[in-house]
Design a protein around this motif. Structure first.
Motif, PDB file in Angstrom:
ATOM      1  N   GLU A  63      47.186  35.340  19.213  1.00 52.08           N
ATOM      2  CA  GLU A  63      46.299  36.530  20.094  1.00 52.08           C
ATOM      3  C   GLU A  63      45.698  37.479  19.005  1.00 52.08           C
ATOM      4  O   GLU A  63      44.614  38.221  18.781  1.00 52.08           O
ATOM      5  CB  GLU A  63      46.407  36.777  21.366  1.00 52.08           C
ATOM      6  N   LEU A  64      47.172  38.392  18.645  1.00 50.73           N
ATOM      7  CA  LEU A  64      47.065  39.306  17.585  1.00 50.73           C
ATOM      8  C   LEU A  64      46.048  38.455  16.178  1.00 50.73           C
ATOM      9  O   LEU A  64      45.396  39.008  15.533  1.00 50.73           O
ATOM     10  CB  LEU A  64      47.963  40.425  17.360  1.00 50.73           C
ATOM     11  N   LYS A  69      41.916  37.884  11.939  1.00 49.80           N
ATOM     12  CA  LYS A  69      41.079  37.148  11.708  1.00 49.80           C
ATOM     13  C   LYS A  69      39.634  37.807  11.999  1.00 49.80           C
ATOM     14  O   LYS A  69      38.087  37.733  11.132  1.00 49.80           O
ATOM     15  CB  LYS A  69      40.878  35.448  11.783  1.00 49.80           C
ATOM     16  N   ASP A  70      39.200  37.998  12.887  1.00 49.64           N
ATOM     17  CA  ASP A  70      37.778  38.609  13.474  1.00 49.64           C
ATOM     18  C   ASP A  70      37.051  40.012  13.405  1.00 49.64           C
ATOM     19  O   ASP A  70      36.116  40.014  12.256  1.00 49.64           O
ATOM     20  CB  ASP A  70      38.149  38.570  15.073  1.00 49.64           C
ATOM     21  N   ARG A  75      35.518  43.297   8.970  1.00 49.73           N
ATOM     22  CA  ARG A  75      35.246  43.660   7.430  1.00 49.73           C
ATOM     23  C   ARG A  75      34.593  43.694   7.135  1.00 49.73           C
ATOM     24  O   ARG A  75      33.897  44.758   5.781  1.00 49.73           O
ATOM     25  CB  ARG A  75      37.060  44.664   7.448  1.00 49.73           C
ATOM     26  N   ARG A  76      34.408  42.423   6.202  1.00 44.74           N
ATOM     27  CA  ARG A  76      33.986  41.696   5.536  1.00 44.74           C
ATOM     28  C   ARG A  76      32.569  41.907   5.219  1.00 44.74           C
ATOM     29  O   ARG A  76      31.073  42.304   4.733  1.00 44.74           O
ATOM     30  CB  ARG A  76      33.893  40.392   4.773  1.00 44.74           C
ATOM     31  N   GLU A  77      31.920  41.904   6.811  1.00 46.32           N
ATOM     32  CA  GLU A  77      30.026  42.064   7.128  1.00 46.32           C
ATOM     33  C   GLU A  77      29.694  43.137   6.974  1.00 46.32           C
ATOM     34  O   GLU A  77      28.564  43.779   6.538  1.00 46.32           O
ATOM     35  CB  GLU A  77      30.110  41.946   8.132  1.00 46.32           C
ATOM     36  N   LYS A  78      30.594  44.270   7.161  1.00 47.93           N
ATOM     37  CA  LYS A  78      30.048  45.734   6.996  1.00 47.93           C
ATOM     38  C   LYS A  78      30.465  46.361   5.592  1.00 47.93           C
ATOM     39  O   LYS A  78      29.473  47.133   5.106  1.00 47.93           O
ATOM     40  CB  LYS A  78      31.857  46.463   7.985  1.00 47.93           C
ATOM     41  N   LEU A  79      31.086  45.392   5.098  1.00 53.21           N
ATOM     42  CA  LEU A  79      31.649  46.400   3.129  1.00 53.21           C
ATOM     43  C   LEU A  79      29.805  45.369   2.175  1.00 53.21           C
ATOM     44  O   LEU A  79      29.626  46.535   1.814  1.00 53.21           O
ATOM     45  CB  LEU A  79      32.746  45.182   2.765  1.00 53.21           C
TER      46      LEU A  79
END
Length: 139
Positions: A63-64, A69-70, A75-79
């Motif tokens: 789960e972690l 991964k999510d 983070r990539r999308e926000k960057l």
């Protein structure tokens, strides 16, 4: 199992010689069997607990890992979004700077033309108000 049979035979022989000692050996044998059974039960339950915890740990780990991964994808999308905003900001700043320079140039040209108009009109006014040639002032 061989030790148990040997111990039982020893108890039988001691009981023949002295009944009280035989009964004590029986109590010792029974108590030791109960302790061994209790230790066996405790061992099995602790082993089962350890297995449950290991499985639970693996589930939580999975789960972690999914959560990590999510979060990394987020983070990539926000960057990427931040970079888009920076690019847009730089583009807007460039256009605004260019517009500002054009306004300043237009303003300076307007001021220059107004000053030239002022000079021309002042000269025309002075010429219109100037006395005609040959006019003499009387004192």
């Amino acid at each position: 199992e061989l030790y148990a049979q040997t111990f039982d035979e020893l108890i039988r022989q001691v009981t023949i010689e002295c009944a009280e000692r035989g009964l004590l050996f029986l109590r010792i044998r029974d108590e030791s069997r109960m302790r061994i059974a209790a230790y066996q039960t405790l061992y099995e339950s602790s082993l089962a607990f350890a297995v449950r915890k290991a499985v639970q740990g693996e589930d939580e780990k999975t789960e972690l890992e999914i959560k990590i991964k999510d979060m990394l994808a987020d983070r990539r999308e926000k960057l990427k979004y931040i970079q888009e905003l920076k690019d847009r900001s730089e583009s807007l700043e460039g256009r605004e700077q260019e517009r500002w320079q054009q306004m300043k140039k237009k303003h300076h040209l307007e001021i220059k033309s107004l000053k030239d108009l002022y000079k021309t009109q002042t000269k025309n006014l002075q010429e219109a108000l100037a006395p005609p040639p040959g006019f003499v002032k009387a004192h």
